[in-house]
Design an enzyme around this catalytic site. Structure first.
Site, PDB file in Angstrom:
ATOM      1  CG  LEU A  62      -1.996  -1.171   1.146  1.00  0.00           C
ATOM      2  CD1 LEU A  62      -3.028  -1.018   2.268  1.00  0.00           C
ATOM      3  CD2 LEU A  62      -2.701  -1.301  -0.203  1.00  0.00           C
ATOM      4  CG  ASP A 101       3.156  -9.221  -5.307  1.00  0.00           C
ATOM      5  OD1 ASP A 101       3.348  -8.348  -4.437  1.00  0.00           O
ATOM      6  OD2 ASP A 101       4.069  -9.685  -6.012  1.00  0.00           O
TER       7      ASP A 101
END
Ligand SMILES: [Zn+2]
Lengths: 325, 440
Positions: B64, B306
């Protein structure tokens, strides 16, 4: 139907056999231009060409420059080698800047594979790949093809072995594409640690030993061995490389055929090739250099929209106007 | 919080082996009932006939980028992208800047995630301080602050001693040790899979062996220690064979595969497409087949995206210099439906298991179930809806997807987290133009 090369010359992988033959045939009349007292034709007068070299290469750059000047183009050399240039980001900016300057053609040498295609997709000018990373070096392969054709009268059916560091060689890749498309039999030979995976998939034979390769081939194209390969652990030493893979007079003498020896240069004498071979009668290395200019003239001419049938006439037109210059 | 009644959907709950047409009632943030519910005082009644109602999807592997690279993703935008992709929870990898290797850093992610009010975000702590591969990070402190696993993902754990220690030490806290399997001496400089395509493009390749060597090592260390090793983004048929062997021996090993590794081959790198550059690299058709088989028989436990956002400029450069990774949260379900369910590799309940129930089990997370009393983390999706991937509509801040223009089936309608609607396609349609503006 008129055959053309399209906008760019990125590699021989994308070209058809006919397109490759077109370049070789177009190079023929241009060979003669270089033999004249005044080595200049007005074919590309008014065209602007930028030679953009992100990696130093005296010989390729000079060859392109001669080709451009003999076609009367305006040329600018930009050399930004090595660490001073952040290659990735800079390429985008370089492309934008070139576009703004309304140049007609870019000849580019770059250390990253794919750089030529990257640039070609982003600018309207013609792009000629003068070597990108370990991908392709199409004009080198074209001049090699022209030299083989000059010497043997044909390419189809000729047995050519490319020797040395295939893994890191753009010259090898371009040669393989060109030779296979024109019907030659192609082999590669070198230490297994310098062979790329899946190379057989390109339609080539593999030889583990140079002696076997020499027995099979009619033409040897001997690649330059970069000194860095030793430090990177691919081979133990240059000395051993010469002993196991070197193209020597003794080995050439033992082969049952009289082989033609090519080398794209610059040579490491005493490593991949012995001086006596390089300077001997089986070597066509200087012929390659001469053909380099003619082939590059042909590529520039064709990409600029030149009509192949008129290459001969363009040459003639040049000589008639020479007095006025 | 208003109760929500989802009426007439096909309810799939692998945790209870349930697959039936039923109504689902959500009350006080929890699953309140399942079966035939006529109506409910004050409830939002939503007709979901023809749609799938399932426990919310869980992605155990996302990046993130916050803190450090907020221009490519933040916890808030990532959590919203997750919600739009049907995920009710994601696990954030610790390769942030600074690295998430301590209690305070873990706490920061928990706090940002709460403020985002979208999908839940569970932090993963680093194995080693600064992900430098030397000194263990404080697992206990990080777990106390909310970490659910440890990993040095983005980098392999080079030292076998460190990996062994991590697998031993993690057992106190009952958390998995997730490893990015890569022998860096073999992979060094590799930009894509080693093979014919790399040879044609003149790009340095990474052999399958670079992954498999570390998979084998991790399995052997898991057997030695009894700890749970979780193998991230498996990409080769050799890795699948090794995991199968380990599971047969009873080694505590779990594994994940990404949608791109069960969909694309190294051919996608043709033309130097930097959006097909990822680590581990896209491999060969035989590898895809092995990964699909492994998802079917459970050798690979979970599908994880991913999700790896990168800025446009970072991918707009030559292949060697472009970063690895693609965004995946908003295409994962569609790829699973299109590539696995429609082709008959997995049944719909099996896909839901690999994307929800199994991730919850493997990382010991709440969710992955619709049993009464469980937190109401629910996804509703239309299994038949056709759509075309358009990265400009992504909630993620980044658009680096190799799937642009690809036709997929299976589209998320509603995502509910703890009884709150965090994504609703019907109302998002109106907001999407505005959303695209904000995200450039
Ligand atoms: Zn990873």
């Amino acid at each position: 139907m008129a055959l053309s090369l399209g906008k760019d010359l990125i590699g021989l992988e994308e070209l058809s056999a006919d397109q490759i033959r077109l370049i070789l045939d177009t190079a023929e009349p241009f060979k003669e231009v270089s033999e004249r007292a005044i080595k200049k034709v007005p074919t590309l007068r008014g065209k602007t060409i930028v030679n953009l070299f992100f990696e130093s290469s005296t010989r390729t750059r000079i060859s392109f420059e001669f080709a451009e000047k003999r076609l009367s183009a305006d040329t600018v050399n930009v050399a930004s080698s090595g660490s001073s240039v952040e290659k990735g980001e800079n390429l985008v900016d370089t492309a934008r800047n070139l576009e703004s300057m309304r140049i007609d053609m870019v000849v580019m040498r770059h250390p990253s594979s794919g750089a030529a295609q990257f640039l070609a997709k982003r600018i309207r000018s013609n792009v000629i790949n003068a070597g990108d990373g370990t991908h392709e070096h199409p004009t080198q392969a074209l001049l090699d093809l022209l030299t083989i054709r000059d010497r043997l009268g044909r390419i189809e059916g000729v047995k050519v072995c490319i020797c040395g560091d295939i893994l890191h060689s753009r010259v090898a890749r371009s040669n393989i594409w060109g030779l296979v498309k024109l019907g030659a039999e192609v082999a590669v030979c070198g230490p297994r640690s310098l062979m790329p995976r899946g190379i057989e998939g390109l339609g080539v034979k593999l030889f583990r030993r140079i002696e076997e390769a020499m027995e099979w081939a009619e033409v040897l194209n001997v690649l330059r061995l970069q000194l860095e390969r030793m430090q990177a652990g691919f081979i133990p030493s240059l000395r051993e490389y010469n002993r196991v893979f070197g193209v020597t007079v003794e080995r050439l003498a033992r082969a049952s055929r009289k082989l033609l020896v090519l080398h794209p240069g610059p040579m490491n004498r005493g490593v991949e090739i012995d001086s006596r071979v390089a300077d001997g009668e089986q070597s066509v290395i200087l012929h390659q250099v001469t053909n380099g200019v003619a082939v590059r003239m042909a590529v520039l001419y064709l990409l600029a929209g030149g009509n192949p049938e008129r290459a001969e006439a363009a040459k003639g037109q040049g000589s008639s106007r020479e007095g006025a210059e | 919080m208003k109760p929500i009644l989802l009426k007439g959907g096909r309810v799939i709950d692998p945790s209870a082996n349930r697959d039936e047409i039923a109504d689902l009632l959500i009350e006080n943030g929890k699953i309140a009932g399942l079966g035939s519910v006529a109506s409910r005082e004050g409830a939002d009644v939503i007709d979901v006939t023809g749609k799938i109602v399932a426990p919310g999807l869980i992605d155990v592997h996302v990046h993130l980028r916050e803190p450090g690279q907020e221009h490519v993703e933040t916890i808030a935008t990532g959590a919203r992208a997750a919600a739009a992709g049907g995920f009710t929870a994601v696990c954030a990898m610790p390769n942030t800047d600074p690295v998430t290797d301590n209690q305070a850093a873990v706490g920061f992610i928990v706090k940002q995630a709460q403020d985002a009010r979208a999908a839940r975000v569970y932090p993963i702590g680093a194995i080693s301080l600064g992900q430098k591969g030397q000194q263990l990070a404080e697992f206990g402190e990080m777990v106390g602050a909310g970490a659910v696993a440890v990993s040095d993902d983005g980098k392999p754990v080079i030292s076998s001693h460190l990996m062994r220690t991590a697998l031993e030490y993690a057992q106190t806290f009952g958390i998995p040790v997730a490893d990015h399997c890569e022998d860096h001496t073999l992979a060094a400089g590799g930009a894509m899979h080693e093979g014919l395509v790399a040879t044609r493009l003149g790009l340095r390749g990474t052999p399958a062996a670079a992954e498999e060597i570390m998979v084998a090592r991790d399995i052997i260390l898991a057997e030695l220690t009894g700890g749970q090793v979780h193998l991230c983004h498996m990409s080769t048929r050799g890795s699948v064979a090794l995991i199968r062997w380990a599971k047969d021996r009873g080694v505590v090993v779990t594994a994940e595969a990404t949608p791109h590794h069960f969909t694309l081959t190294h051919d996608a790198c043709g033309g130097y497409n930097t959006n097909a550059k990822m680590n581990p690299p896209l491999r060969e058709a035989e590898d895809i087949a092995a990964i699909r088989d492994a998802l079917k028989d459970g050798t690979i436990d979970v599908i994880a995206s991913d999700h790896a956002p990168h800025h446009y400029d970072a991918k707009e450069r030559d292949f060697d210099d472009a970063p690895f990774g693609i965004v995946g949260l908003e295409t994962a379900l569609g790829l699973g439906m299109t590539e696995l369910v429609r082709r008959g590799t997995l049944t719909l309940p099996q896909l839901v298991a690999r994307m929800s129930t199994e991730p919850a089990r493997v990382f010991r997370l709440p969710g992955g179930t619709l049993r009464t009393g469980a937190p109401a983390d629910v996804v509703v999706f239309d299994p038949d809806a056709d759509w075309v991937v358009d990265p400009s509509t992504f909630r993620s801040k980044s658009r680096n997807s190799p799937f642009a223009g690809r036709q997929l089936i299976g589209q998320v309608e509603l995502t509910i987290v703890g009884g709150t609607m965090v994504f609703n396609r019907a109302s998002a349609q109106m907001g999407s133009a505005q959303n695209a503006d904000v995200a450039r």
